[in-house]
Write a protein that holds these residues in place. Structure first.
Motif, PDB file in Angstrom:
ATOM      1  N   ILE A  46       0.850  -1.202   0.000  1.00 47.77           N
ATOM      2  CA  ILE A  46       0.000   0.000   0.000  1.00 47.77           C
ATOM      3  C   ILE A  46       0.883   1.248   0.000  1.00 47.77           C
ATOM      4  CG2 ILE A  46      -1.689   1.344   1.343  1.00 47.77           C
ATOM      5  CD1 ILE A  46      -2.827  -1.305   2.368  1.00 47.77           C
ATOM      6  N   LEU A  47       1.899   1.244   0.884  1.00 47.40           N
ATOM      7  CA  LEU A  47       2.779   2.421   0.977  1.00 47.40           C
ATOM      8  C   LEU A  47       3.569   2.624  -0.311  1.00 47.40           C
ATOM      9  CD1 LEU A  47       4.200   2.428   4.618  1.00 47.40           C
ATOM     10  CD2 LEU A  47       2.025   3.187   3.778  1.00 47.40           C
ATOM     11  N   LYS A  48       4.037   1.521  -0.899  1.00 51.70           N
ATOM     12  CA  LYS A  48       4.825   1.631  -2.135  1.00 51.70           C
ATOM     13  C   LYS A  48       3.977   2.163  -3.285  1.00 51.70           C
ATOM     14  CE  LYS A  48       8.372  -1.824  -1.244  1.00 51.70           C
ATOM     15  NZ  LYS A  48       8.763  -3.208  -1.465  1.00 51.70           N
ATOM     16  N   ILE A  49       2.733   1.736  -3.334  1.00 50.35           N
ATOM     17  CA  ILE A  49       1.834   2.241  -4.392  1.00 50.35           C
ATOM     18  C   ILE A  49       1.645   3.746  -4.203  1.00 50.35           C
ATOM     19  CG2 ILE A  49      -0.570   2.231  -5.231  1.00 50.35           C
ATOM     20  CD1 ILE A  49      -0.555  -0.834  -4.775  1.00 50.35           C
ATOM     21  N   LEU A  50       1.403   4.152  -2.962  1.00 57.07           N
ATOM     22  CA  LEU A  50       1.186   5.582  -2.689  1.00 57.07           C
ATOM     23  C   LEU A  50       2.444   6.411  -2.953  1.00 57.07           C
ATOM     24  CD1 LEU A  50      -0.968   5.313   0.535  1.00 57.07           C
ATOM     25  CD2 LEU A  50      -1.719   6.263  -1.644  1.00 57.07           C
ATOM     26  N   ALA A  51       3.605   5.801  -2.682  1.00 59.69           N
ATOM     27  CA  ALA A  51       4.874   6.523  -2.912  1.00 59.69           C
ATOM     28  C   ALA A  51       5.245   6.555  -4.389  1.00 59.69           C
ATOM     29  CB  ALA A  51       5.982   5.870  -2.102  1.00 59.69           C
ATOM     30  N   GLY A  52       4.523   5.801  -5.204  1.00 57.36           N
ATOM     31  CA  GLY A  52       4.798   5.784  -6.651  1.00 57.36           C
ATOM     32  C   GLY A  52       5.921   4.835  -7.008  1.00 57.36           C
ATOM     33  N   LEU A  53       6.204   3.861  -6.145  1.00 62.78           N
ATOM     34  CA  LEU A  53       7.294   2.924  -6.429  1.00 62.78           C
ATOM     35  C   LEU A  53       6.817   1.679  -7.160  1.00 62.78           C
ATOM     36  CD1 LEU A  53       9.423   3.144  -3.171  1.00 62.78           C
ATOM     37  CD2 LEU A  53       9.932   4.088  -5.405  1.00 62.78           C
ATOM     38  N   ILE A  54       5.555   1.330  -6.976  1.00 64.42           N
ATOM     39  CA  ILE A  54       5.006   0.215  -7.759  1.00 64.42           C
ATOM     40  C   ILE A  54       3.643   0.610  -8.322  1.00 64.42           C
ATOM     41  CG2 ILE A  54       6.267  -1.717  -6.715  1.00 64.42           C
ATOM     42  CD1 ILE A  54       3.857  -2.268  -4.962  1.00 64.42           C
ATOM     43  N   GLU A  55       3.273  -0.077  -9.374  1.00 67.39           N
ATOM     44  CA  GLU A  55       2.014   0.238 -10.055  1.00 67.39           C
ATOM     45  C   GLU A  55       0.917  -0.681  -9.537  1.00 67.39           C
ATOM     46  OE1 GLU A  55      -0.014   2.455 -11.496  1.00 67.39           O
ATOM     47  OE2 GLU A  55       1.554   2.854 -12.971  1.00 67.39           O
ATOM     48  N   LYS A  56      -0.242  -0.115  -9.286  1.00 64.42           N
ATOM     49  CA  LYS A  56      -1.379  -0.954  -8.886  1.00 64.42           C
ATOM     50  C   LYS A  56      -1.939  -1.650 -10.122  1.00 64.42           C
ATOM     51  CE  LYS A  56      -4.158   3.216  -9.221  1.00 64.42           C
ATOM     52  NZ  LYS A  56      -3.471   3.626 -10.400  1.00 64.42           N
ATOM     53  N   ASP A  57      -2.615  -2.785  -9.915  1.00 64.41           N
ATOM     54  CA  ASP A  57      -3.215  -3.496 -11.054  1.00 64.41           C
ATOM     55  C   ASP A  57      -4.613  -2.976 -11.356  1.00 64.41           C
ATOM     56  OD1 ASP A  57      -0.976  -5.040 -11.315  1.00 64.41           O
ATOM     57  OD2 ASP A  57      -1.713  -6.640 -10.028  1.00 64.41           O
ATOM     58  N   ALA A  58      -5.309  -2.543 -10.313  1.00 64.22           N
ATOM     59  CA  ALA A  58      -6.666  -2.001 -10.511  1.00 64.22           C
ATOM     60  C   ALA A  58      -6.978  -1.023  -9.397  1.00 64.22           C
ATOM     61  CB  ALA A  58      -7.678  -3.145 -10.513  1.00 64.22           C
TER      62      ALA A  58
END
Lengths: 308, 244
Positions: A46-58
């Motif tokens: 969750i934190l990585k998605i918010l930080a822009g380090l990984i892409e969410k799938d949906a």
């Protein structure tokens, strides 16, 4: 209160494993929000998605109402992120590590120097500013990572197990800084330390198998147990035979268990504890303990290992 | 982008002795282990000295190898989950700036290597050149360095394992070293396809400068164009890789 971070139907898969499944959550502005969960529950994701380090799938994620996928520059600048692992550059000194990161956020050299000196003084690593990370202990490196996440005075802090590996003195300092400097900030953090979570968060989300199983303030979460208490009876020699079977028949006695010389069970009403006590009164009892359900009990219950 | 360059400069500053050794040793090693032994076996027409002729190979291979390794190293740090570079991706700096910073830095390092290689080979008297010739040679070599840095960045971004990266780099360099006429003259019996290679044509041009013949800038322009294409490919890949 308005939401600083909003997650809507967020989903993430890794290989064939579901990390996050249709996760929705709102994090209030200027609040301390904790996410707890097992290893691999999806907290760091969750934190990585918010930080822009990984892409969410949906799904979608918003920071201050701005979509993180389409308005990256605007959302990234208000975030301070501290990862779980130590990621300082061993080819630069501590001072340079902090300086470069602050410069990436556009902070002036003068302001950065002042902030580095301020935090190094607080965390007591002023004398190590010109050392390389590989020469320092993980505990100090974590405080440096914390400094790095806050160096540009961000509006939102994403902290992945911020106090792990730190000594108790520095742990307290981290929370003191978040209490003072972080007063007007939104702090989203993950932790395995339930005492810390109970003490410092305004709201707690329990994450399990990629979904929020419970969410709310500590009082609200513990309130759902309706006064459920944990009782422990310690025997001098051993727990009497057949006690589990006999107290298992009693109404409102939950999860009776034997742990060595200790009989453990949960109940909402104290009178049932006295009923159990009557059953074992002839045995040699060395101690009795009773405590209201805490976050850890609620968490263990939710993940299926103890109280349901 | 300036901050990315500043970071690389700080790392360089702490390792300056290592880089000085590298800049000095690479051209010497190429001279001692490739040019010098080959000079006993390869005889060139019109009495041209092989040591003189292979200086071009020394300049091109030394500078491009170094810039390739540096750009690949910079790129590979971005795909290491526990690296500082990876965490830098949560800052407001765009992918383009990360890429440009890495490529410009590797170009700078390759350029300094070129200067060192020129100085060393000229001091060995294996090439006699005027200042204008040297400037022209630099102009011809820079596009080669740019292209090879881009390829290095691409390999760094695409290959996760260190061993795979080493093997691919080795194959790539063997191909570049020996298919572009850097150390072995390829005039006779060279497959037609090789003569179309812009790197080969640029090397031919530099060798023409050495022999006081005329040269054409078109091959260098093609190299720049291909480099831009590779940069775009790197940019597209970075959007996928930086968030995986």
């Amino acid at each position: 209160m308005e939401a600083s971070i909003t997650l809507k139907s967020l989903a993430k898969k890794k290989n064939n494993d579901i990390i996050l499944a249709d996760l929705s959550l709102g994090i209030e502005s200027k609040s301390n929000h904790a996410i707890v969960g097992q290893n691999g529950a999806g907290k760091s994701t969750i934190l990585k998605i918010l930080a822009g380090l990984i892409e969410k799938d949906a799904g979608t994620a918003y920071i201050n109402g701005k979509d993180i996928s389409t308005r990256q520059a605007e959302t990234k600048i208000v975030i301070g992120y501290m990862p779980q692992h130590i990621d300082l550059d061993n080819e630069m000194t501590i001072f340079e590590n902090l300086m470069i990161f602050g410069r990436l956020y556009g902070v002036s050299n003068e302001l950065l120097k002042n902030r580095i000196l301020k935090f190094s003084d607080i965390f007591d690593y002023k004398n190590q500013l010109l050392e390389y990370p590989k020469k320092l202990t993980p505990g100090i490196l974590r405080t440096i990572q914390f400094t790095r996440s806050i160096i540009h005075n961000p509006e939102i802090l994403l902290l992945d197990e911020p106090t792990s590996k730190m000594d108790p003195k520095n742990k307290i300092k981290v929370w003191e800084i978040l209490d003072t400097e972080g007063k007007d900030k939104t702090v989203l953090f993950t932790s395995q330390d339930f005492d810390e979570v109970e003490k410092f968060s305004d709201r707690i989300s329990i994450l399990h198998h990629g979904q929020i199983r419970m969410d709310g303030s500590l009082d609200k979460l513990v309130g759902v147990t309706k006064g459920l208490s944990k009782y422990q009876i310690r025997f001098k020699d051993s727990v009497p035979d057949g006690i589990i079977d006999s107290i298992g028949q009693m109404p409102k006695i939950l999860k009776p268990e034997i742990n060595g010389k200790i009989l453990e069970f949960y109940s909402n009403e104290r009178k049932f504890f006295f009923e159990v006590l009557k059953e074992v009164i002839m045995s040699d009892i060395s101690d009795i303990d009773m405590d209201f359900c805490k976050l850890i009990d609620l968490y263990l219950g939710l993940i299926g290992s103890k109280v349901e | 982008m300036n901050i990315i360059l500043q970071r690389e400069y700080l790392i360089f500053k702490h390792n300056i002795i290592f880089y000085l050794c590298l800049w000095t040793l690479i051209p010497m090693i190429i001279y001692l282990f490739i040019s010098f032994p080959f000079s006993f076996y390869i005889k060139l027409p019109n009495g041209i000295s092989y040591l003189n002729w292979s200086s071009v190979g020394n300049w091109v291979s030394a500078s491009s190898t170094l810039s390739f390794i540096i750009s690949m190293n910079i790129a590979s740090k971005y795909i290491d989950e526990n690296s500082y570079s990876r965490t830098m991706l949560c800052t407001p700096i765009s992918n383009k700036e990360h890429l440009l910073g890495g490529l410009i830095w590797s170009l700078i390092m390759g350029f300094i290597q070129l200067i060192f290689s020129l100085a060393i080979t000229l001091s060995f008297k294996s090439a006699n050149l005027f200042l204008l010739d040297i400037l022209l040679i630099i102009i011809y070599i820079i596009p080669i360095i740019i292209l090879i840095s881009n390829i290095g960045f691409l390999i760094g971004l695409s290959c996760k394992g260190g061993l795979i990266r080493i093997i691919i780099s080795l194959i790539f360099f063997l191909f570049i070293y020996f298919s572009s006429g850097l150390f072995v003259p390829l005039n006779n019996g060279l497959p037609y396809i090789f003569t179309l290679s812009p790197i080969y044509l640029s090397v031919q041009n530099i060798q023409a400068i050495m022999a006081n013949d005329s040269s054409m800038i078109s091959s260098s322009l093609i190299l720049v164009f291909i480099s831009i294409l590779f940069f775009i490919i790197n940019l597209v890949i970075s959007f996928k890789v930086f968030k995986s």
